[in-house]
Design a protein around this motif. Sequence first.
Motif, PDB file in Angstrom:
ATOM      1  N   ALA A 208       0.831  -1.204   0.000  1.00 23.00           N
ATOM      2  CA  ALA A 208       0.000   0.000   0.000  1.00 23.00           C
ATOM      3  C   ALA A 208       0.867   1.257   0.000  1.00 23.00           C
ATOM      4  N   LEU A 209       1.915   1.242   0.788  1.00 26.83           N
ATOM      5  CA  LEU A 209       2.823   2.390   0.829  1.00 26.83           C
ATOM      6  C   LEU A 209       3.552   2.557  -0.493  1.00 26.83           C
ATOM      7  N   ARG A 210       3.918   1.453  -1.107  1.00 24.51           N
ATOM      8  CA  ARG A 210       4.565   1.531  -2.427  1.00 24.51           C
ATOM      9  C   ARG A 210       3.628   2.220  -3.420  1.00 24.51           C
ATOM     10  N   GLY A 211       2.337   1.875  -3.335  1.00 23.16           N
ATOM     11  CA  GLY A 211       1.362   2.506  -4.217  1.00 23.16           C
ATOM     12  C   GLY A 211       1.195   3.983  -3.935  1.00 23.16           C
ATOM     13  N   GLN A 212       1.218   4.378  -2.655  1.00 28.88           N
ATOM     14  CA  GLN A 212       1.104   5.795  -2.314  1.00 28.88           C
ATOM     15  C   GLN A 212       2.289   6.588  -2.856  1.00 28.88           C
ATOM     16  N   ALA A 227      10.048  13.795  -8.004  1.00 26.15           N
ATOM     17  CA  ALA A 227       9.637  13.381  -6.659  1.00 26.15           C
ATOM     18  C   ALA A 227      10.775  12.747  -5.873  1.00 26.15           C
ATOM     19  N   ALA A 228      11.831  12.311  -6.553  1.00 27.47           N
ATOM     20  CA  ALA A 228      12.888  11.555  -5.871  1.00 27.47           C
ATOM     21  C   ALA A 228      13.544  12.337  -4.728  1.00 27.47           C
ATOM     22  N   PRO A 229      13.897  13.612  -4.903  1.00 27.44           N
ATOM     23  CA  PRO A 229      14.554  14.326  -3.796  1.00 27.44           C
ATOM     24  C   PRO A 229      13.601  14.764  -2.681  1.00 27.44           C
ATOM     25  N   MET A 230      12.309  14.628  -2.890  1.00 24.27           N
ATOM     26  CA  MET A 230      11.340  15.095  -1.897  1.00 24.27           C
ATOM     27  C   MET A 230      11.405  14.208  -0.656  1.00 24.27           C
ATOM     28  N   GLU A 231      11.407  14.830   0.529  1.00 21.52           N
ATOM     29  CA  GLU A 231      11.432  14.056   1.769  1.00 21.52           C
ATOM     30  C   GLU A 231      10.118  13.288   1.928  1.00 21.52           C
ATOM     31  N   LYS A 232      10.241  12.037   2.347  1.00 23.63           N
ATOM     32  CA  LYS A 232       9.062  11.173   2.498  1.00 23.63           C
ATOM     33  C   LYS A 232       9.058  10.637   3.928  1.00 23.63           C
ATOM     34  N   VAL A 233       7.999  10.991   4.663  1.00 24.79           N
ATOM     35  CA  VAL A 233       7.940  10.776   6.108  1.00 24.79           C
ATOM     36  C   VAL A 233       6.848   9.754   6.427  1.00 24.79           C
ATOM     37  N   LEU A 234       7.204   8.728   7.200  1.00 21.24           N
ATOM     38  CA  LEU A 234       6.225   7.758   7.670  1.00 21.24           C
ATOM     39  C   LEU A 234       6.034   7.929   9.170  1.00 21.24           C
ATOM     40  N   PHE A 253      12.305  -3.185  10.009  1.00 18.99           N
ATOM     41  CA  PHE A 253      11.233  -2.292   9.564  1.00 18.99           C
ATOM     42  C   PHE A 253      11.813  -1.080   8.839  1.00 18.99           C
ATOM     43  N   ALA A 254      12.817  -0.470   9.438  1.00 15.36           N
ATOM     44  CA  ALA A 254      13.428   0.723   8.843  1.00 15.36           C
ATOM     45  C   ALA A 254      14.058   0.399   7.499  1.00 15.36           C
ATOM     46  N   GLY A 255      14.751  -0.737   7.419  1.00 17.65           N
ATOM     47  CA  GLY A 255      15.388  -1.110   6.164  1.00 17.65           C
ATOM     48  C   GLY A 255      14.381  -1.314   5.054  1.00 17.65           C
ATOM     49  N   THR A 256      13.275  -1.981   5.379  1.00 19.03           N
ATOM     50  CA  THR A 256      12.223  -2.221   4.388  1.00 19.03           C
ATOM     51  C   THR A 256      11.645  -0.912   3.878  1.00 19.03           C
ATOM     52  N   HIS A 257      11.403   0.021   4.778  1.00 22.15           N
ATOM     53  CA  HIS A 257      10.758   1.277   4.376  1.00 22.15           C
ATOM     54  C   HIS A 257      11.749   2.262   3.764  1.00 22.15           C
ATOM     55  N   PHE A 258      13.006   2.158   4.130  1.00 21.69           N
ATOM     56  CA  PHE A 258      14.029   2.944   3.442  1.00 21.69           C
ATOM     57  C   PHE A 258      14.120   2.507   1.987  1.00 21.69           C
ATOM     58  N   GLY A 261      11.676   4.110  -0.213  1.00 20.17           N
ATOM     59  CA  GLY A 261      11.919   5.516  -0.534  1.00 20.17           C
ATOM     60  C   GLY A 261      11.693   6.469   0.608  1.00 20.17           C
ATOM     61  N   PHE A 262      11.321   5.949   1.788  1.00 17.67           N
ATOM     62  CA  PHE A 262      11.112   6.843   2.928  1.00 17.67           C
ATOM     63  C   PHE A 262      12.453   7.357   3.446  1.00 17.67           C
ATOM     64  N   THR A 263      12.454   8.640   3.796  1.00 14.42           N
ATOM     65  CA  THR A 263      13.677   9.281   4.273  1.00 14.42           C
ATOM     66  C   THR A 263      13.616   9.626   5.755  1.00 14.42           C
TER      67      THR A 263
END
Length: 295
Positions: A208-212, A227-234, A253-258, A261-263
């Motif tokens: 779901a997050l990948r889709g967002q 969009a790549a340089p934009m900060e992405k916050v979870l 968890f952090a590795g998966t979400h990093f 593309g989450f920063t």
Amino acid sequence: MRLSTVILPIHRWAEGQKIWRRAEDLGFHTAYTYDHLSWRTFRDGPWFGAIPTLTAAAGATERLRLGTLVTSPNFRHPVTLAKELISLDDISGGRITLGIGAGGNGFDATALGQEAWTPKERADRFAEFVPLLDRLLTEDAVSERGTFYSAEEARTIPGCVQRPRLPFAVAATGPRGLRLAARHGQAWVTTGDPKLFEAGTPEQSVEALRGQIAKLGRACEEIGRDAAPMEKVLLTGFTPDRPLDSLDAFVDFAGTHFALGFTELVVHMPIADSVFAADESVFEKIATEALDQLR
């Protein structure tokens, strides 16, 4: 990747200031607070205002960035909010990030005596609120007549310490909100897919997050933005995962979400006997060791 925290405004300042200082000592990048009048299970207990709390936190810390996660139009007006934010940015020496979203149908939605807005009405108001606030924080004087929000020669001198203004972290998952994030946001915020919180799996949440993130990318493409340089916050705590159970669980968890593309990951400072209860010793290890392990 950066690691940040949320400190709910539930403590009298004699105790609360210790928590904000602890967040700085633990090395968090940013400490946010919720900008609500009350919130869910905390409704009948202490709950203090976000802007005064952040102002006090600015005086109690030196390096820690500070912010809301998130402010909404539910009980705010862009003109008065802009004045408060400019003051807060000045007091903090330019350490403020504004997390901002369309708001929901919780207690804030009716506290001023109005009927709760429909999702469309919230989206309509948000679509006016964010651009006007952007102007107010970047221009010395603003006049604008909107359907919901207006300004008449509103002065916001001297503006923000951060130039051209303090950063916006726009919380959005729908198409209209994502377009606002693409146009006005220095960062984008999500809590994941709420439908998966209780009944979903971590794997479904990741998809779901990948889709967002893909939708955010398309919204940025529409206006010619990368969009790549934009900060992405979870903002964590609202997905099926349990990342605070152990240091290893958080690193995974952090590795998966990093990799998605989450920063920036945001964890809630533990609150005993609440939905944000967590082992304090594990939390401290996560704050001080997780990112080193991830690297």
